[in-house]
Design a protein around this motif. Structure first.
Motif, PDB file in Angstrom:
ATOM      1  N   SER A  78       0.851  -1.188   0.000  1.00 12.07           N
ATOM      2  CA  SER A  78       0.000   0.000   0.000  1.00 12.07           C
ATOM      3  C   SER A  78       0.887   1.239   0.000  1.00 12.07           C
ATOM      4  O   SER A  78       2.083   1.166   0.298  1.00 12.07           O
ATOM      5  CB  SER A  78      -0.895  -0.004   1.234  1.00 12.07           C
ATOM      6  OG  SER A  78      -0.119   0.225   2.401  1.00 12.07           O
ATOM      7  N   PRO A  79       0.345   2.413  -0.317  1.00  7.84           N
ATOM      8  CA  PRO A  79       1.148   3.638  -0.233  1.00  7.84           C
ATOM      9  C   PRO A  79       1.739   3.855   1.155  1.00  7.84           C
ATOM     10  O   PRO A  79       2.863   4.325   1.289  1.00  7.84           O
ATOM     11  CB  PRO A  79       0.135   4.729  -0.595  1.00  7.84           C
ATOM     12  CG  PRO A  79      -0.865   4.044  -1.463  1.00  7.84           C
ATOM     13  CD  PRO A  79      -0.997   2.665  -0.904  1.00  7.84           C
ATOM     14  N   HIS A  80       0.968   3.516   2.201  1.00  2.98           N
ATOM     15  CA  HIS A  80       1.477   3.652   3.567  1.00  2.98           C
ATOM     16  C   HIS A  80       2.687   2.747   3.777  1.00  2.98           C
ATOM     17  O   HIS A  80       3.713   3.165   4.348  1.00  2.98           O
ATOM     18  CB  HIS A  80       0.365   3.297   4.557  1.00  2.98           C
ATOM     19  CG  HIS A  80       0.710   3.544   5.995  1.00  2.98           C
ATOM     20  ND1 HIS A  80       1.512   2.680   6.729  1.00  2.98           N
ATOM     21  CD2 HIS A  80       0.365   4.539   6.854  1.00  2.98           C
ATOM     22  CE1 HIS A  80       1.639   3.137   7.958  1.00  2.98           C
ATOM     23  NE2 HIS A  80       0.957   4.264   8.057  1.00  2.98           N
ATOM     24  N   GLU A  81       2.595   1.509   3.314  1.00  3.32           N
ATOM     25  CA  GLU A  81       3.709   0.575   3.473  1.00  3.32           C
ATOM     26  C   GLU A  81       4.931   1.034   2.668  1.00  3.32           C
ATOM     27  O   GLU A  81       6.072   0.893   3.125  1.00  3.32           O
ATOM     28  CB  GLU A  81       3.273  -0.818   3.026  1.00  3.32           C
ATOM     29  CG  GLU A  81       2.248  -1.453   3.946  1.00  3.32           C
ATOM     30  CD  GLU A  81       1.613  -2.687   3.343  1.00  3.32           C
ATOM     31  OE1 GLU A  81       1.120  -3.529   4.118  1.00  3.32           O
ATOM     32  OE2 GLU A  81       1.575  -2.808   2.109  1.00  3.32           O
ATOM     33  N   ALA A  82       4.687   1.592   1.488  1.00  2.85           N
ATOM     34  CA  ALA A  82       5.802   2.079   0.664  1.00  2.85           C
ATOM     35  C   ALA A  82       6.513   3.245   1.361  1.00  2.85           C
ATOM     36  O   ALA A  82       7.748   3.341   1.342  1.00  2.85           O
ATOM     37  CB  ALA A  82       5.290   2.500  -0.710  1.00  2.85           C
ATOM     38  N   TYR A  83       5.741   4.131   1.965  1.00  2.02           N
ATOM     39  CA  TYR A  83       6.338   5.264   2.683  1.00  2.02           C
ATOM     40  C   TYR A  83       7.140   4.767   3.888  1.00  2.02           C
ATOM     41  O   TYR A  83       8.249   5.259   4.151  1.00  2.02           O
ATOM     42  CB  TYR A  83       5.228   6.205   3.129  1.00  2.02           C
ATOM     43  CG  TYR A  83       5.699   7.440   3.862  1.00  2.02           C
ATOM     44  CD1 TYR A  83       6.135   8.564   3.171  1.00  2.02           C
ATOM     45  CD2 TYR A  83       5.702   7.486   5.259  1.00  2.02           C
ATOM     46  CE1 TYR A  83       6.558   9.703   3.846  1.00  2.02           C
ATOM     47  CE2 TYR A  83       6.125   8.614   5.939  1.00  2.02           C
ATOM     48  CZ  TYR A  83       6.549   9.718   5.229  1.00  2.02           C
ATOM     49  OH  TYR A  83       6.963  10.834   5.907  1.00  2.02           O
TER      50      TYR A  83
END
Length: 453
Positions: free
Chosen positions: A37-42
């Motif tokens: 997810s974008p959160h995990e990527a960040y």
């Protein structure tokens, strides 16, 4: 202003991270069954930059995990204005109940002046699983997504900004049907017999819903698909089966007066499949449609959540002062901090009079507040002062540290000179929330002499 305890090296690393993660405009996205997810990527970029070894980076990761374990409970439809601040790594989380077949619509809009990258993640919570299951995500300046609930479960929505960002947002969560209504011109108000009702003197239960309408009213396709059966049975009378491949289920139309489709026919949402009647074992009743849903591998399920009318517009925060991001003070002898914005919700703690609370969000007649002791919960707006006029003014007898939080070892915001005057805005134990002469707000541990006012 960045807190004084943020080291220069942390800021340099963090600035590099934020530049790489936010240099390009993100597009709106709903992410399903995606490994990252974008959160995990960040979070991964944060670790690669070494920020997980800094206090602020660790706090951001810890806040994300804590939000999945310790959420507040809300009732849908829901709307809240919220606030996040740069000096604290936090994440807001909201838990809500859903029924299988409901479409959950989530949207988050940032205030015009807010320049921040925000991560929005929806999870399913299951008692048989130790970790939540990610359902959908988004990360852009105007977030929105929807998803269909597969089971009757608790879901959780996490809202978390990137590091070093302050701003306001408006969050809205609503439910809608995942199918069209199967009787032309009717709504769920026409349902007269529900799932699970007794049939044959209790020998069996009703595996569907009955929708009452005049004879000859069109029964229409609640989804696009293919006709798999057109037949007549002793119980259902004239029936039609529609395969809804998109959702992996079959829709069952029974007691029809006429069938107007053929086996194998492709139909679109809203196409007429037949006309309402009372054939089969409904011949002694008034005309109605028996509507059922059979899911692959599960059998019959309650159709009502699939076709219920959409939620009404949620109640917006009350008019008046825009409190998120500001301090309020308990005005009553004591006030109950609750897990949910309801007077029937669990009480987390009792808060004494004059206690200062930081407002993280507002919905209808409730504030979501941070208690100085570390807890977060909901408090009635009416339990707080309408304005935060000072309780009194105090003169400091000696140089005094102005602290970011009311506990020993808290970061120091400033050092106030002796004989300076502060306005006391609230209290917490031995600490006082004060505003200094230069307008800075923080906590003092002191018992200074009072000046005349």
């Amino acid at each position: 202003m960045l807190p004084t305890f943020l080291t220069r090296i942390t800021y340099v690393l963090l600035a590099a991270l934020l530049f790489t993660s936010c240099g390009k405009q993100q597009t709106l996205q709903g992410i399903f069954n995606q490994p990252t997810s974008p959160h995990e990527a960040y979070a991964r970029r944060l670790r690669q930059a070494g920020l997980d070894r800094t206090a602020l980076g660790r706090d951001w990761l810890a806040a994300a995990d804590q939000a999945l374990r310790d959420s507040l409970v809300v009732t849908l439809p829901f709307e809240e204005t919220g606030y996040f601040r740069a000096e604290r790594a936090t994440a807001a989380s909201y838990r809500y109940a859903v029924r299988a077949g409901e479409t959950v619509r989530v949207s988050l809009t940032l205030a015009v002046a807010t320049q921040a990258h925000v991560f929005l993640d929806a999870f399913e919570l299951r008692p048989d699983r130790s970790t939540p299951t990610l359902l959908a995500s988004a990360d852009t300046a105007n977030l929105a997504f929807s998803y269909v609930a597969q089971d009757d479960q608790q879901h959780l929505l996490r809202v978390q900004p990137e590091l070093l960002r302050t701003g306001r947002y408006t969050l809205r969560i609503q439910r809608a049907p995942s199918l069209g209504f199967p009787v032309q011109g009717k709504t769920d108000a026409a349902v007269g017999s529900f799932w699970g009702a007794d049939r044959d003197q209790g020998a069996r239960s009703h595996e569907g819903i009955d929708i009452f309408a005049g004879r000859g009213t069109p029964a229409i396709a609640a989804a696009a698909g293919y006709i798999t059966r057109v037949m007549e049975t002793p119980v259902g009378g004239k029936v039609v089966w529609l395969a809804d491949a998109e959702h992996g289920q079959h829709l069952y139309y029974a007691h029809l007066d006429r069938q107007l489709v053929q086996l194998g026919q492709k139909v679109r949402l809203g196409d007429t499949l037949g006309l309402i009647g009372n054939t089969g074992n409904a011949r002694t009743t008034v005309p109605h449609l028996h509507f059922g849903i059979y899911r692959s591998g599960r059998g019959a399920v309650d159709p009502f959540p699939y076709v219920r009318r959409p939620d009404a517009e949620p109640q917006a925060p009350r008019s008046g002062p825009n409190r998120p991001g500001q301090w309020v003070r308990v005005r009553e002898k004591s006030a109950d901090l609750r897990r949910s914005p309801s007077f029937k919700a669990d009480v987390l703690t009792k808060i004494p009079r004059h206690t200062a609370l930081f407002v993280l969000g507002a919905q209808a007649d409730w504030y979501r507040v941070e208690y100085p002791g570390g807890g977060i919960g909901y408090l009635p707006v009416q339990a707080t002062n309408a304005t935060l006029e000072p309780l009194r003014r105090e003169t400091l007898p000696a140089i005094t540290d102005l602290l970011a939080q009311p506990f020993l070892g808290a970061p120091q915001l400033d050092s106030l000179p002796a004989r300076s005057t502060v306005a006391v805005l609230g209290e917490y134990g031995l600490y006082r929330l004060v505003r200094s002469q230069n307008g800075e707000v923080g906590w003092l541990l002191s018992t200074p002499k009072k000046s005349s006012t």
